[in-house]
Structures are given as C-alpha cells and as structure tokens.
Design an enzyme around this catalytic site. Structure first.
Site, PDB file in Angstrom:
ATOM      1  CG  HIS A  83      35.686 -15.064  52.505  1.00 12.44           C
ATOM      2  ND1 HIS A  83      36.315 -14.123  51.718  1.00 12.44           N
ATOM      3  CD2 HIS A  83      36.472 -15.206  53.601  1.00 12.44           C
ATOM      4  CE1 HIS A  83      37.422 -13.721  52.324  1.00 12.44           C
ATOM      5  NE2 HIS A  83      37.539 -14.363  53.461  1.00 12.44           N
ATOM      6  N   GLY A 164      45.443  -5.888  32.262  1.00  6.47           N
ATOM      7  CA  GLY A 164      44.323  -6.509  31.567  1.00  6.47           C
ATOM      8  C   GLY A 164      43.264  -5.496  31.187  1.00  6.47           C
ATOM      9  N   PRO A 165      42.269  -5.945  30.420  1.00  9.45           N
ATOM     10  CG  PRO A 165      40.761  -7.285  29.252  1.00  9.45           C
ATOM     11  CD  PRO A 165      42.081  -7.334  29.959  1.00  9.45           C
ATOM     12  CG  PHE A 168      31.791  -8.267  34.111  1.00 11.26           C
ATOM     13  CD1 PHE A 168      32.386  -8.485  35.346  1.00 11.26           C
ATOM     14  CD2 PHE A 168      30.598  -8.930  33.820  1.00 11.26           C
ATOM     15  CE1 PHE A 168      31.812  -9.339  36.274  1.00 11.26           C
ATOM     16  CE2 PHE A 168      30.024  -9.783  34.750  1.00 11.26           C
ATOM     17  CZ  PHE A 168      30.632  -9.994  35.974  1.00 11.26           C
ATOM     18  N   PRO A 170      32.317 -12.589  32.902  1.00 13.43           N
ATOM     19  CG  PRO A 170      30.363 -12.633  31.641  1.00 13.43           C
ATOM     20  CD  PRO A 170      31.839 -12.454  31.523  1.00 13.43           C
ATOM     21  N   GLY A 173      35.533 -13.293  36.640  1.00  9.37           N
ATOM     22  CA  GLY A 173      35.615 -12.087  37.468  1.00  9.37           C
ATOM     23  C   GLY A 173      36.974 -11.423  37.335  1.00  9.37           C
TER      24      GLY A 173
END
Ligand SMILES: [Zn+2]
Length: 617
Positions: A83, A164-165, A168, A170, A173
């Site tokens: 998905h 939010g910033p 990324f 990890p 997500g």
C-alpha cells in the site's frame, strides 16, 4: 447536554508485528473517554487501520499519543508493503459522527498537525477538508513519491509541510492528517446467486457510471451493444441523442442529464483532452459519493451490491436502496434486504427511519427507538445477519440508564414519597414537562393528514417535532436534577480543617449550586416551549384532542413554575450578586410570558369545549 462524537481512523505502517500495534493501541486506549472500535491489520499491505471514537478533545489527544508512539516503535527505513505510504502514522483522518461538523473536524486535524510539528518535530501535511490549498486536497497527490521520495519532496518549496520542519525524519517519515465524512459500507442483497445481476445494478448506481449501450435484448442493461466514439457521431450514453462533435455532446450531457462528461470520462481513466475517438462511451451513474460493485457472498448464498457511501448526507443509503428496489423489479429480481458493514452514524439511520415513516404517511416525529426500528424493518437490515442497534449505531442519544426514568411509574411515585430529599420537586417538574411535551406530540401526530390547509399541516409537524425533542430533553432532566443536587451535597462533605480547605470547599459548593441552578432553569425554558407546542397542536388538532392539548399546556406550566421555584431556592445560597440579579430578572420575565401564554391557550380550548357542549345540547 452536548453530545459530541468524533471518529478517528489512523493508518499505521505495520501490519505483521501485532506486538508493536498493541503498544500503539494501548497508548490510544490510555486516554480517558476513548473507545477503540476496530484494529484491522493487513499482512500484504503491512499496514493496520485503527478506528476509535470519543469527544473532540479526547480524540485529538489520543491521536497525538498514537502518532508519538508509532514514531517510537516503528521504523520506516525498513518498511515494505503493497500500500502507498509516507510515514509511520501514514494518514490520520478525523470524521464527524454526532454533534460535530466536518469543518470542526478539519480544525481538529490542524490542532493535531500543529502539535506533531512542534513537539515531535515531524513534517505534517493536511489533506481533504483540512487541506491548506486545493492541490493538496487529494491524498494520492500529497502522498505521491511516497516515503522513498519524501527527502526530495521536502526540499521543494511547493511541498513545504503545513506544520513542522521541512526536514526528513528517516524513522517516522511524514504525517498526513485531515478530515472527511463518515464512510458508510452498505450492501444490498438480491434473491439471486448471480453476481452479474448485482453488477448490472451496481453500475447504474455508482458515480463512475458504466459503458453506455444501446439495443438491449433483455431488461439487463448489459445485454445491449457497446457504444464507441467512432469519429462520425458522438453519442450521449443516456438517451438517443447523437452529437456532431464532442463539444456538442458535452453540452448535451450538462443540460439534459446534469453532469460533467469530461469528469465522468476521467473517473473511467479517459483523458478527453487527448481525444476520444476509438474510446468507449460512458453514461453517468445515479448517485455521487457512491462506489458500487456486484459480488457473490458464499456464506449467504446470495449476490450483493457492495456499496461505499462517502457522504451519506448527500447520498443516503435509503435513496440508494429505493433506486435498487426499482431497478431490481424491472429486471424480475427482488431485494431481500440490506446490510451495514461495521458501524453507522446515528443520524444516517435516524434519517432513514424518518424517510420511511413519511413514505408510509405516518408522522416522522415519534420516539427515537420507534424511528430506528422503522429503519431496520424498512431496509431489511436484519436480512442476512442480526442487527443490534446498540452495537451497530454510533452516537446514539445519551442513554436513559439512570435510576429514576428506568423505574416503573408506580415505583417512581413510591420513590418520590420516601423520606429522602431527592428525587424532589425539580425532577417532578421535569417529568411534568416531559408528559406535557408527549401530549403535545400526540395531539399533533393524531391530526396529521386530516387537516384542510398546508399551513395547519406544517404547524402540526412543527408541534410534533418540538414535542419529541422537548420530551427527550426533559426526561434527561428528571435524573439530571437529582444528580445536580448530589454534586452540591458532595461538595458539602469536603474537609474544612484548614483555611485553604475551607476556601476550596466553599468554591466547590458555589460551583455545585450554579450547576444545580442550570438544570431547573433549563427545565423552565423547555417547559415554556412545551406550552407553545401544546398551543400549536391544539389550534390545528382534532376537536376530540382539545382536552389532551390543554392538559399538556397545564403540565408544561406546572413544570415551568417548578423549574423557576427550584432556581430561586438555590439562588439564596449563591454569593455572586450579579449572577443572582440576572437570573431573578429572567425568571420573572419567563413566568409572566408563560402565564399569558397559558391563559390564552386555555381560553381558546375552553371556548372550543363550550362550543362543542353547546352543539350537543
Ligand atoms: Zn442524452
């Protein structure tokens, strides 16, 4: 008493390790007032759909705890599944169930997003009803590129997160949150094992429509010849019209059938701007917000139409069922019943019950359990599986499971007579009002369909509706009044050893008194409406019901006076002079208005009664 319920349906990127999912659902259930309804894991998708409900504030808190926990226990860097997904908590929609609007749910999504961005420092995108700009409304567009493309996406200023910033993460997500309407999963059962029979009707219903045909050889639409845009003619899929150009048929579909042909084709994967020659012609389905297919269910030995209604306020299940019944009859088929998969919001079933009562020429303003029962019978909801209202309906009105109103009439009178101060005059005032409201509704319902004017009919409907609503409200007040009194008594029992304790006790007692005042004040105001409903019912009701309406009005007045007396007796202990003065003024005004209304109502009734006696003699 407000009764507000929101559903939240977060999807977590883990469908195999149920121990991890348990940690997340434990965090959800740890929030007071939350009911976990369903946990649906999928091994192939490696994804779990969780459903829970509660009040708006509790649901946002539980959603936050879930997102936070998922960010700790799941690791997207090692996630694989069938998905599409972008985060540990992938999507988190808020859904209105009862007493809450879609816009309020969008606000809840923004609250969650803001907090996740600030406290967990995760990027958050808003979608559907909560989207910050139109191009972010579609979930598939927001999620494009998925988790693997997220690092790049965050660098694109076009895809700056809503909260939010733009950094990324990890492990977790990104979170996608928003608001959507309640999805009603609804199946209609046929007296056939042939899946094709169900499919033939399903394609007529669904928004996406079906391939258009002509020259049917049987009642089944699928027996016709498929139409294609051959470059010479541009057939309308619904009637015999043939356009000379695509523009012509597009305009025809808009004007004669009310839909956007380009949108219909795009729902079927055809981009009309790229040219349609050689493509199949489609005709639109009967309903928007409706997806439907046919299937065969082995355990029922029956074919069903399997339907998803994505906005039951626009496309309600009873409308889809009635269309199916008509089309089934045309094809020599019978609808044996229908089935709600999972849960249904109270309003959806309640509206269906009222719809069928109206169809039968009955008043739709009857007690709530009668309306719901009518929906179950009319839709055949217990056809293939039992339908238990308590288990299947979300957001049922607050249950009357308190001590007083569950007693028999004789037991209640005995209970009042005992040497305990509660239940007392406040509860009895509310009960008197509820009885008056019941009479007003009865008089209005008895006369419906028997009046000469549309205005009288409208007045009776209004009186019946008000009578039902006021009756339910006042029945709750029967117990609320006693409970409000208990709250004050509890505060009185608080310790008073120190000055601080004394101050706390006094403050709690004052709060308890103000609460105790709010209940009888609500009773008094509702009872005023009862007198008005009784008057309205009497004016257009049957002459034989005159005395019922007069008793109703008189009971309403007794309830009103009782309510006001109970306000006043509690005011003597309240130390806030502005609060007291304001409420005393309002009590005096309400009593004067009610006395005048009662006098006019009874004078009218007595006059009619006298005229009836006159005629007789
Ligand atoms: Zn046409």
């Amino acid at each position: 008493m407000s009764h507000r319920i929101v559903e939240c349906v977060p999807n977590f990127s883990e469908g195999r390790d149920m121990a991890k999912i348990k940690v997340i659902t434990d965090a959800i259930e740890a929030v007071a007032g939350i009911r976990l309804l369903d946990v649906d894991p999928g091994a192939d998708t490696n994804r779990t759909v969780v459903t829970f409900v509660g009040g708006p504030d509790q649901v946002v808190e539980a959603a936050f705890q879930a997102v936070k926990t998922a960010a700790q226990v799941l690791d997207m860097a090692s996630h694989h599944g069938a998905h599409p997904r972008m985060g540990a908590t992938d999507v988190c929609p808020f859904v209105p169930v009862e007493g809450v609007t879609l816009e309020e749910c969008a606000e809840l999504a923004r609250r969650l997003g803001e907090r996740v961005g600030r406290e967990l420092e995760l990027p958050v995108y808003l979608y559907e009803q909560a989207a910050s700009r139109p191009e972010r409304a579609n979930l598939a567009v927001v999620r494009k590129g998925e988790y693997e493309g997220l690092a790049e996406k965050l660098k694109d200023p076009q895809w700056a997160p809503d909260f939010g910033p733009a950094r990324f993460s990890p492990r977790a997500g990104a979170l996608i949150t928003g608001a959507r309407e309640f999805l009603v999963a609804y199946n209609i059962t046929l007296n056939s094992r042939d899946k094709a029979h169900a499919t033939d009707i399903a394609f007529e219903l669904r928004e996406k429509g079906r391939v258009a045909r002509r020259n049917q050889t049987s009642a089944f639409y699928s027996s016709g010849r498929e139409l294609v845009y051959d470059g010479r003619t541009y057939p309308c899929g619904n009637c015999d019209f043939d356009g000379a150009s695509f523009q012509e048929v597009e305009q025809h579909c808009k004007e004669s059938h009310g839909y956007d042909l380009r949108r219909l084709l795009s729902l079927n994967g055809i981009d009309s701007s790229a040219g349609v020659i050689g493509r199949k012609v489609y005709k639109a389905g009967l309903f928007t917000h409706c997806k439907a297919i046919g299937w065969y269910v082995d355990s029922y030995k029956r074919a069903q139409l399997s339907i998803n209604l994505t906005d039951y306020k626009v496309t309600p299940p009873q409308a889809v069922l009635e269309a199916t019944r008509r089309m089934a009859a045309d094809r020599g088929l019978v609808v044996t019943g229908s089935e709600i998969v999972g849960l249904v919001p109270f309003q959806a079933l309640f509206n269906a019950g009222r719809f069928y009562l109206k169809q039968q020429g009955k008043s739709p303003f009857v007690p709530v359990p009668d309306v719901l029962e009518n929906a179950v019978f009319s839709m055949g909801l217990a056809d293939v599986a039992p339908f238990e209202i308590e288990k299947k309906v979300l957001g049922l009105p607050r249950k009357l499971d308190h001590a007083l109103v569950d007693l028999t009439c004789a037991e209640l009178v005995d209970e009042v007579s005992r040497d305990t101060p509660a239940p007392g005059g406040g509860s009895i005032a509310a009960l008197a009002g509820a009885l008056g409201a019941g009479l007003a509704s009865m008089v209005a319902n008895l006369a419906q369909g028997r009046t000469r004017s549309a205005q009288a009919e409208a007045d009776l409907l209004a009186a019946a509706e008000q009578g039902q609503r006021l009756k339910d409200q006042l029945m709750l007040a029967v117990d609320d009044d006693t409970n409000a009194f208990n709250a004050y008594m509890d505060a009185r029992r608080l310790p008073q050893a120190s000055a601080a304790e004394k101050a706390e006790r006094e403050a709690r007692m004052q709060d308890g008194l103000k609460l105790a005042v709010a209940v009888p004040w609500g009773t008094a105001k509702a009872c005023f409406e009862v007198i008005r409903a009784a008057q309205l019912a009497m004016q257009s009701g049957n002459p034989a019901s005159i005395t019922d309406a007069m008793v109703g009005a008189q009971m309403g007045f007794a309830g009103l006076r009782g309510g006001i007396w109970n306000v006043l007796i509690n005011l003597k202990d309240i130390t806030d002079p502005a609060f007291n003065a304001d409420l005393r003024g309002r009590c005096a005004q309400l009593l004067a208005d009610a006395a005048a209304l009662l006098e006019a109502t009874l004078a009218h009734g007595d006059g009619k009664l006298a005229a009836m006696l006159e005629k007789k003699n």
